[in-house]
Design an enzyme around this catalytic site. Structure first.
Site, PDB file in Angstrom:
ATOM      1  N   CYS A 191      23.758 -12.714  99.635  1.00 24.87           N
ATOM      2  CA  CYS A 191      22.915 -13.093 100.399  1.00 24.87           C
ATOM      3  C   CYS A 191      22.385 -11.914 101.260  1.00 24.87           C
ATOM      4  O   CYS A 191      21.063 -11.184 100.975  1.00 24.87           O
ATOM      5  CB  CYS A 191      22.604 -15.122 101.484  1.00 24.87           C
ATOM      6  SG  CYS A 191      20.919 -14.683 102.124  1.00 24.87           S
ATOM      7  N   CYS A 197      19.309 -12.552  98.034  1.00 19.21           N
ATOM      8  CA  CYS A 197      18.190 -12.774  98.057  1.00 19.21           C
ATOM      9  C   CYS A 197      17.317 -11.765  99.571  1.00 19.21           C
ATOM     10  O   CYS A 197      15.928 -11.781  99.711  1.00 19.21           O
ATOM     11  CB  CYS A 197      18.596 -14.066  99.247  1.00 19.21           C
ATOM     12  SG  CYS A 197      20.099 -15.226  98.758  1.00 19.21           S
ATOM     13  N   LYS A 208      16.224  -8.328  97.553  1.00 19.64           N
ATOM     14  CA  LYS A 208      15.596  -8.241  96.715  1.00 19.64           C
ATOM     15  C   LYS A 208      14.234  -9.280  97.878  1.00 19.64           C
ATOM     16  O   LYS A 208      13.331  -8.652  96.800  1.00 19.64           O
ATOM     17  CB  LYS A 208      16.202 -10.339  96.046  1.00 19.64           C
ATOM     18  CG  LYS A 208      16.002 -10.242  94.691  1.00 19.64           C
ATOM     19  CD  LYS A 208      14.734 -11.766  94.966  1.00 19.64           C
ATOM     20  CE  LYS A 208      15.023 -12.709  95.966  1.00 19.64           C
ATOM     21  NZ  LYS A 208      15.664 -13.941  95.257  1.00 19.64           N
ATOM     22  N   TYR A 250      17.395 -16.504  87.063  1.00 25.27           N
ATOM     23  CA  TYR A 250      16.533 -16.199  88.314  1.00 25.27           C
ATOM     24  C   TYR A 250      16.977 -14.327  88.054  1.00 25.27           C
ATOM     25  O   TYR A 250      15.426 -14.116  88.925  1.00 25.27           O
ATOM     26  CB  TYR A 250      17.437 -16.732  89.618  1.00 25.27           C
ATOM     27  CG  TYR A 250      17.583 -17.858  89.681  1.00 25.27           C
ATOM     28  CD1 TYR A 250      17.007 -18.810  90.476  1.00 25.27           C
ATOM     29  CD2 TYR A 250      18.440 -19.112  88.937  1.00 25.27           C
ATOM     30  CE1 TYR A 250      16.877 -20.100  91.166  1.00 25.27           C
ATOM     31  CE2 TYR A 250      18.110 -20.649  89.459  1.00 25.27           C
ATOM     32  CZ  TYR A 250      17.556 -20.363  90.512  1.00 25.27           C
ATOM     33  OH  TYR A 250      17.427 -22.628  90.730  1.00 25.27           O
ATOM     34  N   GLU A 291      13.156 -12.935  88.319  1.00 23.92           N
ATOM     35  CA  GLU A 291      12.824 -11.797  89.537  1.00 23.92           C
ATOM     36  C   GLU A 291      12.212 -10.214  89.432  1.00 23.92           C
ATOM     37  O   GLU A 291      11.633  -9.530  89.783  1.00 23.92           O
ATOM     38  CB  GLU A 291      13.146 -12.232  90.482  1.00 23.92           C
ATOM     39  CG  GLU A 291      13.427 -13.878  91.329  1.00 23.92           C
ATOM     40  CD  GLU A 291      14.787 -14.570  92.525  1.00 23.92           C
ATOM     41  OE1 GLU A 291      15.182 -13.199  93.025  1.00 23.92           O
ATOM     42  OE2 GLU A 291      14.473 -15.339  92.633  1.00 23.92           O
ATOM     43  N   HIS A 321      -7.598 -28.853 102.614  1.00 20.48           N
ATOM     44  CA  HIS A 321      -8.661 -28.325 102.033  1.00 20.48           C
ATOM     45  C   HIS A 321      -9.003 -27.140 102.777  1.00 20.48           C
ATOM     46  O   HIS A 321      -9.569 -27.240 103.847  1.00 20.48           O
ATOM     47  CB  HIS A 321     -10.136 -29.151 101.911  1.00 20.48           C
ATOM     48  CG  HIS A 321     -11.156 -28.593 100.953  1.00 20.48           C
ATOM     49  ND1 HIS A 321     -11.051 -28.525  99.365  1.00 20.48           N
ATOM     50  CD2 HIS A 321     -12.188 -28.158 101.021  1.00 20.48           C
ATOM     51  CE1 HIS A 321     -12.033 -28.151  98.882  1.00 20.48           C
ATOM     52  NE2 HIS A 321     -12.617 -28.088 100.218  1.00 20.48           N
ATOM     53  N   GLU A 332      -3.468 -28.937  97.322  1.00 20.45           N
ATOM     54  CA  GLU A 332      -3.985 -29.920  97.665  1.00 20.45           C
ATOM     55  C   GLU A 332      -3.749 -30.835  96.377  1.00 20.45           C
ATOM     56  O   GLU A 332      -4.260 -31.979  96.527  1.00 20.45           O
ATOM     57  CB  GLU A 332      -5.557 -30.097  98.951  1.00 20.45           C
ATOM     58  CG  GLU A 332      -6.381 -29.088  97.753  1.00 20.45           C
ATOM     59  CD  GLU A 332      -7.821 -29.294  98.192  1.00 20.45           C
ATOM     60  OE1 GLU A 332      -8.360 -30.143  97.880  1.00 20.45           O
ATOM     61  OE2 GLU A 332      -8.014 -28.099  97.938  1.00 20.45           O
TER      62      GLU A 332
HETATM   63  P1  NDP Z   1      21.525 -17.522  85.241  1.00 25.28           P
HETATM   64  O1  NDP Z   1      22.785 -18.334  85.504  1.00 25.28           O
HETATM   65  O2  NDP Z   1      20.645 -18.005  86.676  1.00 25.28           O
HETATM   66  O3  NDP Z   1      21.144 -16.561  84.193  1.00 25.28           O
HETATM   67  C1  NDP Z   1      21.586 -15.867  83.296  1.00 25.28           C
HETATM   68  C2  NDP Z   1      20.784 -15.800  82.468  1.00 25.28           C
HETATM   69  O4  NDP Z   1      22.171 -14.548  81.322  1.00 25.28           O
HETATM   70  C3  NDP Z   1      20.730 -16.909  81.555  1.00 25.28           C
HETATM   71  O5  NDP Z   1      19.138 -16.432  80.773  1.00 25.28           O
HETATM   72  C4  NDP Z   1      21.849 -16.762  80.237  1.00 25.28           C
HETATM   73  O6  NDP Z   1      21.078 -16.952  79.371  1.00 25.28           O
HETATM   74  C5  NDP Z   1      21.927 -15.962  79.901  1.00 25.28           C
HETATM   75  N1  NDP Z   1      22.940 -15.409  79.634  1.00 25.28           N
HETATM   76  C6  NDP Z   1      24.591 -15.485  80.342  1.00 25.28           C
HETATM   77  N2  NDP Z   1      25.203 -14.987  79.362  1.00 25.28           N
HETATM   78  C7  NDP Z   1      24.529 -13.685  78.036  1.00 25.28           C
HETATM   79  C8  NDP Z   1      25.263 -13.102  77.265  1.00 25.28           C
HETATM   80  N3  NDP Z   1      26.210 -12.976  76.731  1.00 25.28           N
HETATM   81  N4  NDP Z   1      24.482 -12.267  76.799  1.00 25.28           N
HETATM   82  C9  NDP Z   1      23.202 -12.432  76.782  1.00 25.28           C
HETATM   83  N5  NDP Z   1      22.997 -13.059  77.795  1.00 25.28           N
HETATM   84  C10 NDP Z   1      22.737 -14.413  78.553  1.00 25.28           C
HETATM   85  O7  NDP Z   1      22.375 -16.378  86.156  1.00 25.28           O
HETATM   86  P2  NDP Z   1      21.808 -14.833  87.148  1.00 25.28           P
HETATM   87  O8  NDP Z   1      22.249 -13.965  87.106  1.00 25.28           O
HETATM   88  O9  NDP Z   1      20.298 -14.935  87.103  1.00 25.28           O
HETATM   89  O10 NDP Z   1      21.777 -15.602  88.797  1.00 25.28           O
HETATM   90  C11 NDP Z   1      22.927 -15.843  89.247  1.00 25.28           C
HETATM   91  C12 NDP Z   1      22.497 -17.165  89.984  1.00 25.28           C
HETATM   92  O11 NDP Z   1      22.367 -17.043  91.841  1.00 25.28           O
HETATM   93  C13 NDP Z   1      21.417 -18.296  89.565  1.00 25.28           C
HETATM   94  O12 NDP Z   1      22.139 -18.915  89.205  1.00 25.28           O
HETATM   95  C14 NDP Z   1      21.165 -18.836  90.576  1.00 25.28           C
HETATM   96  O13 NDP Z   1      22.409 -19.376  91.342  1.00 25.28           O
HETATM   97  C15 NDP Z   1      21.734 -17.724  91.903  1.00 25.28           C
HETATM   98  N6  NDP Z   1      19.930 -16.604  91.819  1.00 25.28           N
HETATM   99  C16 NDP Z   1      19.289 -18.046  92.959  1.00 25.28           C
HETATM  100  C17 NDP Z   1      18.379 -17.153  93.253  1.00 25.28           C
HETATM  101  C18 NDP Z   1      17.490 -17.848  93.462  1.00 25.28           C
HETATM  102  O14 NDP Z   1      17.369 -18.946  94.552  1.00 25.28           O
HETATM  103  N7  NDP Z   1      15.880 -17.237  94.060  1.00 25.28           N
HETATM  104  C19 NDP Z   1      18.175 -15.385  92.845  1.00 25.28           C
HETATM  105  C20 NDP Z   1      19.141 -15.264  92.342  1.00 25.28           C
HETATM  106  C21 NDP Z   1      20.011 -15.681  92.210  1.00 25.28           C
HETATM  107  P3  NDP Z   1      21.169 -18.884  79.024  1.00 25.28           P
HETATM  108  O15 NDP Z   1      20.091 -19.114  79.528  1.00 25.28           O
HETATM  109  O16 NDP Z   1      21.204 -19.049  76.302  1.00 25.28           O
HETATM  110  O17 NDP Z   1      22.446 -18.993  78.498  1.00 25.28           O
END
Ligand code: NDP
Length: 460
Positions: free
Chosen positions: A43, A48, A51, A179, A183, A437, A442
């Site tokens: 984080c 977080c 970022k 995410y 982002e 407002h 709202e």
């Molecule tokens: P996520 O699990 O959110 O997303 C991973 C993405 O990668 C998905 O779209 C997935 O597709 C895709 N993917 C997985 N394997 C492959 C592959 N072999 N080839 C192509 N695409 C693939 O992970 P992130 O890395 O974005 O983030 C990790 C975690 O960190 C989040 O889940 C969240 O818990 C946390 N986080 C929270 C934030 C916040 O609170 N704002 C900000 C950043 C991270 P599919 O959907 O099809 O599985």
């Protein structure tokens, strides 16, 4: 003489580990935390916080345009990547220092080095040549970015390295639809990088409400992020400064930087967990019960290493529950139900409770309240951005079970909506709140007519 050197040994000084260490030390326990990297974890150091500074930095470009519409004369603008990185890194260092100071003030020791379990009560820190004993152990080692093993993958970076790019690339390919991908697509697009997001599924942000996903994808494209759906990379090749990413459909994306944001995995390997009798789930996460107890009686685990809900505030709440349970004789479990979340995409997303699809599961009837509109700020200068707000109401009980938003300040607004949703209020109770407002939020308390079942699916 005490049977062990410490009452608690914490592996990992991220948000969860630090909070647990501080609270346990304040409760009178003798605590030590081991951290192989800088104190602060994902984080603070590579997630977080840095970022969000990048999100702020990138949003200025659109703000300058808006300001011109409001009568400001803005001269030539230029973004200095290095100056920004220096300022961001100074703040990250300050926060990491605060974490260290807070641990010290609470009376916890810090061991800088990678720790591993030698048995259920013995921990080694090989870089220091140390073996320490502890009554209880907390595993809070977090997670790490994962990427698929395809040809040329070493040419790609993961999110940890985004914070160390020596310069802004001209073009960037971002792989993933979760995410991190969404982002950083907003960040780099906002900073003027020609950005393409490649996602294998039908739409980004799987798991979020479908209207939110569709609305966000549309808004991102309107801001010039190229969103390529239904494709995944099969190989990468480097030619000078250019990386060519070949996609499953045969299309080739060229960029100077390719970021794989394809998920994170629990950081549980190499910790000697098997020597202490700590069982892992098939996903590689440390298996825990509702009280964060592992299969070894004196060993607990919290945060991303347990792969429950991988969010900082969740790890912190799990830390509180752990200390209550293990040191204050008040067994406590964090309720993982109805945890709000935000995606710092551009525009922002905020979400709490059930998506429409989840609420409808098993044929349960729901009422959907939805509104999409241009927020007031944009109307003056012709800004095209549209916000979307959505409420999901269980028809039988009339409880508001989901609240979702894409638009300015969505995370701030959803934080407050999380309170009535957690309390289980009905739509009638929700509507008793008077509007503020003129605001975007709202709209949430003035939605009176559900979307007719016949038009659901088409965004109004
Ligand atoms: P996520 O699990 O959110 O997303 C991973 C993405 O990668 C998905 O779209 C997935 O597709 C895709 N993917 C997985 N394997 C492959 C592959 N072999 N080839 C192509 N695409 C693939 O992970 P992130 O890395 O974005 O983030 C990790 C975690 O960190 C989040 O889940 C969240 O818990 C946390 N986080 C929270 C934030 C916040 O609170 N704002 C900000 C950043 C991270 P599919 O959907 O099809 O599985």
């Amino acid at each position: 003489m005490a049977a062990y050197d410490y009452d608690l040994f914490v592996l990992g000084a991220g948000s969860g580990g630090v909070r647990a260490a501080r609270l346990a030390a304040q409760a009178g326990a003798r605590v030590v935390v081991a951290e192989a990297d800088r104190v602060g974890g994902t984080c603070v150091i590579r997630g977080c916080i840095p970022k969000k500074f990048m999100v702020y930095a990138s949003a200025f470009a659109a703000d300058f345009d808006a300001a011109r519409g409001y009568g400001w004369e803005i001269g030539e603008t230029r973004f200095d990547w290095q100056a920004f990185c220096d300022a961001r890194d100074r703040e990250v260092a300050r926060l990491s220092g605060l974490y260290v100071a807070n641990l010290g003030n609470a009376g916890a020791d810090i061991l800088h080095g990678r720790a591993e379990l030698l048995s259920a009560h013995e921990i080694g820190v090989p870089s220091k040549g140390l073996t320490v004993t502890a009554d209880k152990i907390l595993i809070a080692t977090g997670g790490a970015p994962w990427r698929p093993d395809i040809p040329g993958i070493d040419h790609a970076i993961v999110s940890d390295q985004v914070f160390h790019l020596p310069r802004l690339p001209r073009r960037m390919t971002i792989v993933g639809g979760g995410y991190i991908a969404v982002e950083f697509a907003g960040v780099f697009n906002g900073l003027g990088v020609d950005t393409t997001l490649v996602y294998r599924g039908a739409n980004i942000l799987r798991g979020f409400d479908d209207d939110i996903r569709a609305h966000l994808a549309e808004e991102m494209e309107r801001r010039c992020v190229k969103v390529v759906l239904g494709e995944e990379p099969v190989s990468l090749e480097k030619d000078g400064d250019t990386i060519r990413t070949t996609l499953s459909g045969g299309r080739v994306e060229e960029a100077e930087v390719v970021l794989f944001a394809t998920g994170r995995r629990p950081a549980a390997a190499g910790l000697g967990l098997e020597r202490a009798g700590v069982r892992l789930a098939p996903s590689g996460a440390v298996e825990v019960d509702a009280y964060s107890r592992t299969s070894a009686a004196n060993i607990f685990a919290i945060g991303d290493v347990t792969d429950r809900i991988n969010l900082t505030p969740v790890a912190i709440r799990e830390a509180h529950a752990f200390v209550d349970t293990a040191f204050l004789d008040k067994p406590a479990r964090f309720d993982h139900d109805t945890v709000p979340c935000a995606v710092f995409s551009q525009p922002n997303v905020g979400s709490v409770g059930l998506s429409e699809a989840e609420a409808r599961h098993g044929g349960r009837p729901v009422d959907i309240y939805r509104s999409a509109f241009r927020p007031m700020k944009g109307t003056l200068y012709g800004g095209a951005e549209r916000a979307m707000l959505k409420l999901v109401v269980d028809r039988a009980s009339q409880k508001v079970v989901g609240c979702h938003m894409v638009g300015p300040d969505a995370p701030e607004i959803i934080q407050m909506a999380a309170i009535p949703i957690k309390m289980g209020v009905t739509k009638a109770q929700w509507d008793e709140a008077c509007a503020v407002h003129p605001t975007t939020a709202e709209e949430f308390v003035t939605l009176r007519v559900p979307v007719p079942d016949t038009v659901l699916g088409a965004i109004g």
